[in-house]
Design an enzyme around this catalytic site. Structure first.
Site, PDB file in Angstrom:
ATOM      1  N   LYS A  14       0.800  -1.172   0.122  1.00 45.69           N
ATOM      2  CA  LYS A  14       0.177  -0.028   0.071  1.00 45.69           C
ATOM      3  C   LYS A  14       0.800   1.358   0.094  1.00 45.69           C
ATOM      4  O   LYS A  14       0.589   2.254  -0.686  1.00 45.69           O
ATOM      5  CB  LYS A  14      -0.920   0.075   1.198  1.00 45.69           C
ATOM      6  CG  LYS A  14      -1.883  -1.156   1.152  1.00 45.69           C
ATOM      7  CD  LYS A  14      -2.662  -0.955   2.399  1.00 45.69           C
ATOM      8  CE  LYS A  14      -2.212  -1.262   3.604  1.00 45.69           C
ATOM      9  NZ  LYS A  14      -1.668  -2.674   4.274  1.00 45.69           N
ATOM     10  N   ARG A  89      -9.622   0.336   8.974  1.00 41.70           N
ATOM     11  CA  ARG A  89      -9.094  -0.903   9.306  1.00 41.70           C
ATOM     12  C   ARG A  89     -10.232  -1.940  10.251  1.00 41.70           C
ATOM     13  O   ARG A  89      -9.959  -3.011  10.390  1.00 41.70           O
ATOM     14  CB  ARG A  89      -7.935  -0.958  10.199  1.00 41.70           C
ATOM     15  CG  ARG A  89      -6.692  -1.270   9.509  1.00 41.70           C
ATOM     16  CD  ARG A  89      -5.452  -1.147  10.393  1.00 41.70           C
ATOM     17  NE  ARG A  89      -4.443  -1.826  10.069  1.00 41.70           N
ATOM     18  CZ  ARG A  89      -3.242  -1.286   9.562  1.00 41.70           C
ATOM     19  NH1 ARG A  89      -3.382   0.196   9.207  1.00 41.70           N
ATOM     20  NH2 ARG A  89      -2.240  -1.727   9.400  1.00 41.70           N
ATOM     21  N   ARG A 128      11.559  -6.374   4.527  1.00 38.66           N
ATOM     22  CA  ARG A 128      11.366  -5.142   5.233  1.00 38.66           C
ATOM     23  C   ARG A 128      12.000  -5.027   6.625  1.00 38.66           C
ATOM     24  O   ARG A 128      12.455  -4.154   6.788  1.00 38.66           O
ATOM     25  CB  ARG A 128       9.799  -4.673   5.143  1.00 38.66           C
ATOM     26  CG  ARG A 128       9.643  -3.367   5.664  1.00 38.66           C
ATOM     27  CD  ARG A 128       8.183  -2.862   5.466  1.00 38.66           C
ATOM     28  NE  ARG A 128       7.388  -3.309   6.185  1.00 38.66           N
ATOM     29  CZ  ARG A 128       5.988  -3.047   5.983  1.00 38.66           C
ATOM     30  NH1 ARG A 128       5.540  -2.394   5.091  1.00 38.66           N
ATOM     31  NH2 ARG A 128       5.140  -3.775   7.054  1.00 38.66           N
ATOM     32  N   ARG A 134      11.534  -2.252  11.658  1.00 37.14           N
ATOM     33  CA  ARG A 134      10.501  -1.968  12.219  1.00 37.14           C
ATOM     34  C   ARG A 134      10.044  -2.989  13.171  1.00 37.14           C
ATOM     35  O   ARG A 134       9.992  -4.111  13.085  1.00 37.14           O
ATOM     36  CB  ARG A 134       9.292  -2.003  11.258  1.00 37.14           C
ATOM     37  CG  ARG A 134       8.653  -0.676  10.744  1.00 37.14           C
ATOM     38  CD  ARG A 134       7.832  -0.339  10.039  1.00 37.14           C
ATOM     39  NE  ARG A 134       6.281  -1.159  10.276  1.00 37.14           N
ATOM     40  CZ  ARG A 134       5.421  -1.060   9.624  1.00 37.14           C
ATOM     41  NH1 ARG A 134       5.283  -0.412   8.373  1.00 37.14           N
ATOM     42  NH2 ARG A 134       4.175  -1.404  10.088  1.00 37.14           N
ATOM     43  N   ARG A 145      -0.582  -8.873  13.882  1.00 35.83           N
ATOM     44  CA  ARG A 145      -1.050  -8.022  13.075  1.00 35.83           C
ATOM     45  C   ARG A 145      -1.692  -8.809  12.027  1.00 35.83           C
ATOM     46  O   ARG A 145      -2.903  -8.311  11.608  1.00 35.83           O
ATOM     47  CB  ARG A 145       0.120  -7.095  12.203  1.00 35.83           C
ATOM     48  CG  ARG A 145       0.603  -5.768  12.985  1.00 35.83           C
ATOM     49  CD  ARG A 145       1.748  -5.430  12.692  1.00 35.83           C
ATOM     50  NE  ARG A 145       1.854  -5.019  11.353  1.00 35.83           N
ATOM     51  CZ  ARG A 145       2.989  -5.236  10.553  1.00 35.83           C
ATOM     52  NH1 ARG A 145       3.931  -5.560  11.048  1.00 35.83           N
ATOM     53  NH2 ARG A 145       3.056  -4.521   9.427  1.00 35.83           N
TER      54      ARG A 145
HETATM   55  P1  ADP Z   1       1.088  -2.088   7.650  1.00 38.33           P
HETATM   56  O1  ADP Z   1       2.289  -2.529   7.359  1.00 38.33           O
HETATM   57  O2  ADP Z   1       0.303  -3.441   8.425  1.00 38.33           O
HETATM   58  O3  ADP Z   1       0.213  -1.707   6.568  1.00 38.33           O
HETATM   59  P2  ADP Z   1       0.551   0.256   9.152  1.00 38.33           P
HETATM   60  O4  ADP Z   1       1.952   0.983   8.653  1.00 38.33           O
HETATM   61  O5  ADP Z   1      -0.480   0.794   8.266  1.00 38.33           O
HETATM   62  O6  ADP Z   1       1.214  -1.167   8.694  1.00 38.33           O
HETATM   63  O7  ADP Z   1       0.246   0.496  10.532  1.00 38.33           O
HETATM   64  C1  ADP Z   1       1.079   0.016  11.782  1.00 38.33           C
HETATM   65  C2  ADP Z   1       0.403  -0.061  12.860  1.00 38.33           C
HETATM   66  O8  ADP Z   1      -0.493   1.247  13.175  1.00 38.33           O
HETATM   67  C3  ADP Z   1      -0.709  -1.207  13.002  1.00 38.33           C
HETATM   68  O9  ADP Z   1      -0.379  -2.440  12.961  1.00 38.33           O
HETATM   69  C4  ADP Z   1      -1.811  -0.494  14.096  1.00 38.33           C
HETATM   70  O10 ADP Z   1      -1.275  -1.052  15.224  1.00 38.33           O
HETATM   71  C5  ADP Z   1      -1.640   0.952  13.825  1.00 38.33           C
HETATM   72  N1  ADP Z   1      -2.651   1.175  12.762  1.00 38.33           N
HETATM   73  C6  ADP Z   1      -2.462   1.991  11.666  1.00 38.33           C
HETATM   74  N2  ADP Z   1      -3.662   2.266  10.966  1.00 38.33           N
HETATM   75  C7  ADP Z   1      -4.651   1.965  11.993  1.00 38.33           C
HETATM   76  C8  ADP Z   1      -6.039   1.785  12.011  1.00 38.33           C
HETATM   77  N3  ADP Z   1      -6.707   2.558  10.956  1.00 38.33           N
HETATM   78  N4  ADP Z   1      -6.657   1.552  13.141  1.00 38.33           N
HETATM   79  C9  ADP Z   1      -6.072   1.238  14.178  1.00 38.33           C
HETATM   80  N5  ADP Z   1      -4.917   1.009  14.127  1.00 38.33           N
HETATM   81  C10 ADP Z   1      -3.803   1.316  13.016  1.00 38.33           C
END
Ligand code: ADP
Length: 189
Positions: A14, A89, A128, A134, A145
């Site tokens: 994404k 989400r 990654r 990370r 996750r």
């Molecule tokens: P990914 O690599 O899983 O797409 P993101 O960078 O989008 O990760 O999100 C990292 C973390 O931030 C998630 O695991 C969650 O803890 C938090 N987070 C991000 N967006 C949301 C959301 N819309 N609702 C709740 N928690 C979120």
């Protein structure tokens, strides 16, 4: 305003694709994950509240996430549109987003779901983790996750499907090829 949601499990690409889309379409990219990471880095009050949840791979509570997202949208009153990445989400987040955009006379035009199988996701995230360190990409946190994704986030798909807004794009293959498929969907709008 022309607004899209870019949807997909952790590691679907994404962030990578959003970057390319904003260059091409002059939309504003809002990644809730990036916003939370910036808060944590800058040690804001919000950052302190959410850092352990995020490090553990758990979702941040809806109320906190929705408030942050709405504030970010309101910082860009002149925007031609937004690409929402990592939001919504949960179904309550999707409902809140619809209500919020409706109050501005706008809506979500389309939801583009990047389709990537679990083996490929696991490989990408391991890579990654090596590159960026990370913490939530570590194997046990990643497992959490993925659980959050299957327990809460997948339900967002039927929500948008019922509105006739869901488009699937194959997320496996060259970055450029996935991007071309995404553009073909967006160009329909
Ligand atoms: P990914 O690599 O899983 O797409 P993101 O960078 O989008 O990760 O999100 C990292 C973390 O931030 C998630 O695991 C969650 O803890 C938090 N987070 C991000 N967006 C949301 C959301 N819309 N609702 C709740 N928690 C979120």
């Amino acid at each position: 305003m022309l607004n899209f949601v870019l949807f997909g499990p952790p590691g679907a690409g994404k962030g990578t694709q959003s970057q390319k889309l904003i260059d091409k379409y002059q939309l504003i990219h809002i990644s809730t994950g990036d916003l939370f990471r910036a808060h944590i880095k800058n040690q804001t009050l919000l950052g302190q509240k959410v850092s352990s949840l995020i490090a553990d791979g758990q979702l941040v509570p809806d109320a906190i996430t929705i408030a942050m997202l709405e504030e970010e949208v309101d910082k860009n009153p002149e925007a031609k549109g937004f690409i929402f990445d990592g939001f919504p989400r949960t179904v309550p987040q999707a409902e809140a987003l619809d209500e919020f955009l409706e109050s501005k006379g706008s809506n979500i035009a389309g939801v583009i779901a990047l389709d990537v199988d679990q083996d490929e996701l696991t490989k990408r995230i391991a890579q990654r983790q090596k590159e960026t360190g990370r913490v939530d990409d570590q194997a046990d946190k990643l497992q959490k996750r993925i659980e959050e994704y299957f327990n809460k986030t997948v339900h967002v798909l039927p929500y948008y499907q019922a509105q006739g807004k869901l488009k699937k794009v194959n997320g496996i293959g060259k970055i450029e090829d996935v991007f071309a498929d995404l553009c073909a969907v967006i160009d329909q709008y």
